[in-house]
Motif scaffolding. Structure first.
Motif, PDB file in Angstrom:
ATOM      1  N   ILE A 115       2.370  -7.216   3.517  1.00 38.72           N
ATOM      2  CA  ILE A 115       1.934  -8.024   4.573  1.00 38.72           C
ATOM      3  C   ILE A 115       2.407  -7.411   6.000  1.00 38.72           C
ATOM      4  CG2 ILE A 115       2.878 -10.285   5.599  1.00 38.72           C
ATOM      5  CD1 ILE A 115       3.430 -11.000   2.361  1.00 38.72           C
ATOM      6  N   GLY A 116       3.538  -6.827   5.939  1.00 36.18           N
ATOM      7  CA  GLY A 116       3.969  -6.246   7.314  1.00 36.18           C
ATOM      8  C   GLY A 116       2.809  -5.371   7.860  1.00 36.18           C
ATOM      9  N   LEU A 117       2.317  -4.435   6.897  1.00 33.14           N
ATOM     10  CA  LEU A 117       1.619  -3.217   7.243  1.00 33.14           C
ATOM     11  C   LEU A 117       0.178  -3.940   7.943  1.00 33.14           C
ATOM     12  CD1 LEU A 117       2.121  -0.397   7.116  1.00 33.14           C
ATOM     13  CD2 LEU A 117       0.417  -0.259   4.835  1.00 33.14           C
ATOM     14  N   ILE A 118      -0.071  -4.984   7.223  1.00 31.98           N
ATOM     15  CA  ILE A 118      -1.340  -5.748   7.813  1.00 31.98           C
ATOM     16  C   ILE A 118      -1.071  -6.208   9.053  1.00 31.98           C
ATOM     17  CG2 ILE A 118      -2.898  -7.848   7.311  1.00 31.98           C
ATOM     18  CD1 ILE A 118      -2.487  -7.231   4.422  1.00 31.98           C
ATOM     19  N   TYR A 119      -0.096  -6.917   9.334  1.00 35.20           N
ATOM     20  CA  TYR A 119       0.372  -7.518  10.652  1.00 35.20           C
ATOM     21  C   TYR A 119       0.327  -6.336  11.614  1.00 35.20           C
ATOM     22  CZ  TYR A 119       2.376 -12.015   9.602  1.00 35.20           C
ATOM     23  OH  TYR A 119       2.424 -13.415   9.359  1.00 35.20           O
ATOM     24  N   LEU A 120       1.074  -4.900  11.275  1.00 34.38           N
ATOM     25  CA  LEU A 120       1.173  -3.895  12.229  1.00 34.38           C
ATOM     26  C   LEU A 120      -0.189  -3.650  12.801  1.00 34.38           C
ATOM     27  CD1 LEU A 120       3.459  -2.685  13.587  1.00 34.38           C
ATOM     28  CD2 LEU A 120       3.347  -0.774  12.015  1.00 34.38           C
ATOM     29  N   ILE A 121      -1.115  -3.379  11.562  1.00 32.60           N
ATOM     30  CA  ILE A 121      -2.208  -2.850  11.833  1.00 32.60           C
ATOM     31  C   ILE A 121      -3.428  -3.687  12.865  1.00 32.60           C
ATOM     32  CG2 ILE A 121      -4.775  -2.337  10.718  1.00 32.60           C
ATOM     33  CD1 ILE A 121      -3.084  -1.515   8.087  1.00 32.60           C
ATOM     34  N   LEU A 122      -3.219  -5.021  12.806  1.00 31.70           N
ATOM     35  CA  LEU A 122      -3.757  -5.959  13.667  1.00 31.70           C
ATOM     36  C   LEU A 122      -3.188  -6.112  14.833  1.00 31.70           C
ATOM     37  CD1 LEU A 122      -4.008  -9.232  11.222  1.00 31.70           C
ATOM     38  CD2 LEU A 122      -6.020  -7.486  11.820  1.00 31.70           C
ATOM     39  N   VAL A 123      -1.867  -5.906  15.202  1.00 34.13           N
ATOM     40  CA  VAL A 123      -1.353  -5.736  16.327  1.00 34.13           C
ATOM     41  C   VAL A 123      -1.676  -4.609  17.108  1.00 34.13           C
ATOM     42  CG1 VAL A 123       0.790  -5.781  17.623  1.00 34.13           C
ATOM     43  CG2 VAL A 123       0.650  -7.311  15.788  1.00 34.13           C
ATOM     44  N   THR A 124      -1.824  -3.411  16.221  1.00 33.96           N
ATOM     45  CA  THR A 124      -2.219  -1.911  16.959  1.00 33.96           C
ATOM     46  C   THR A 124      -3.364  -2.035  17.282  1.00 33.96           C
ATOM     47  OG1 THR A 124      -0.720  -1.316  15.356  1.00 33.96           O
ATOM     48  CG2 THR A 124      -1.963   0.174  16.538  1.00 33.96           C
ATOM     49  N   LEU A 125      -4.253  -2.984  16.518  1.00 37.56           N
ATOM     50  CA  LEU A 125      -5.869  -2.759  17.066  1.00 37.56           C
ATOM     51  C   LEU A 125      -5.934  -3.391  18.344  1.00 37.56           C
ATOM     52  CD1 LEU A 125      -7.730  -3.375  13.511  1.00 37.56           C
ATOM     53  CD2 LEU A 125      -7.629  -1.292  15.105  1.00 37.56           C
TER      54      LEU A 125
END
Lengths: 162, 195
Positions: A6-16
């Motif tokens: 879940i954290g990884l998905i959040y982080l990828i979205l924020v990074t994008l």
């Protein structure tokens, strides 16, 4: 899905989003990074303390131990005990279901079990100092107290419906 | 020297950290094995949510920089009406992860003009877990899981409004602003962002 994914998905979205912002307005993106990093560093000691406290609770007062104490025959008392146990526990909701399932299987009163789950997710005694630091003591205390009472009332309603 | 002093003062201000350190010293004196296990558990838990924490704080920065106060006020402020409350309910339902990692994000939205009820509703609605429903049903049965979820959906907005009612009324304070058009119709209102 575990918390890491879940954290990884959040982080990828924020990074994008940051990538998009850097391309459009580098200065604003740098400012956003600075604001986020500063907030995180300010709250990091408190976060570390809260997680260390969670460890102490888990080791010295595990939910399984408290569960034994509240297998009482007194309904109102077990309702309060269920809500209190949920309030002092911390962890993903997923972890509360097996404990709650065990309680039901052992003959616990369903409203008490419902209050336990609701308080587990919505009331945070251990995270209270962190919540108070962010929102102020007044909001943190009001929110947690009202939610704790609501957890018991909703537990009773659930018992009436089922 | 002054930098050293400010760092020292900052460390001394971390009361919670000192309190927990004292608790660990006590735990160590009682049972070093249990104290070590507690510390390991805490570290593992922290490591498991670290990514989500970093992501949330990064998002906090983005919201502060990119989203305007007027936008948040009109969407989630006192003037937003039922729409703002429903948005809070949906956000709380759909967001995943531990609620406490979202606290800083919620406060930044609050400072940008969202009302207290919105913050409270998101946190109450956190207990609605549609994605977890099958697992909850497996342990507790479908009727239990469905009724529990239904009760929170019904109660989230009244509870949020009640919590807001118990907070100081910001609409009368200097921090609060209301924009009106020439005919006196309220356009938007919210709390002014703290400097």
């Amino acid at each position: 899905m575990n918390i890491f994914k879940i954290g990884l998905i959040y982080l990828i979205l924020v990074t994008l989003t940051y990538y998009w912002l850097f391309r459009h307005d580098g200065r604003k993106a740098a400012k956003a990074v600075k604001i986020g990093a500063k907030s995180l560093l300010n709250l990091l000691p408190l976060l570390l303390a809260v997680f260390a406290l969670v460890g102490l609770f888990q080791e010295f007062l595990p939910p399984e131990l408290i569960e034994k104490f509240f297998g009482t025959g007194h309904k109102l008392l077990s309702l309060m005990a269920g809500a209190m146990l949920g309030a002092v526990s911390i962890g993903p909701p997923l972890a509360s279901y097996p404990i709650a399932g065990t309680m039901l299987a052992e003959g616990a009163w369903p409203p008490a079990v419902a209050a336990f789950i609701l308080a587990w997710i919505s009331v945070g005694v251990i995270t209270l100092p962190f919540e108070a630091k962010i929102f102020g003591w007044r909001f943190a205390l009001i929110r947690n107290s009202i939610t704790l009472i609501a957890a018991m009332l909703m537990g009773l309603l659930l018992g009436g419906v089922l | 020297m002054s930098k050293f002093n400010s760092i020292l003062r900052w460390w001394l201000r971390q009361r919670m950290l000192w309190m927990v350190t004292c608790l660990y010293l006590w735990a160590w004196s009682v049972s070093p094995v249990k104290a070590f296990a507690a510390l390991t558990y805490g570290i593992h838990l922290f490591a498991s949510v670290l990514i989500i924490i970093v992501a949330v704080f990064a998002l906090t920065g983005l919201i502060k920089v990119k989203i305007g106060r007027d936008f948040i006020s009109s969407l989630l402020g006192y003037g937003s009406g039922v729409k703002g409350l429903l948005i809070a309910l949906v956000c709380g339902t759909l967001m995943i992860g531990p609620a406490y990692v979202i606290f800083p994000l919620l406060m930044s939205v609050k400072r940008l003009g969202a009302r207290w009820a919105v913050v409270a509703i998101v946190l109450v609605a956190w207990a609605i877990k549609p994605q977890m429903l099958p697992i909850e049903a497996q342990f507790l049965g479908f009727p239990f899981a469905l009724v529990r979820t239904g009760l929170i959906i019904i109660m989230a907005i009244p509870l949020g409004l009640f919590i807001e009612w118990l907070m100081p009324d910001e609409r009368g304070s200097a921090k609060f602003y209301v924009k009106e058009n020439v005919s006196g119709k309220k356009l938007k209102c919210g709390t002014k962002q703290e400097a």
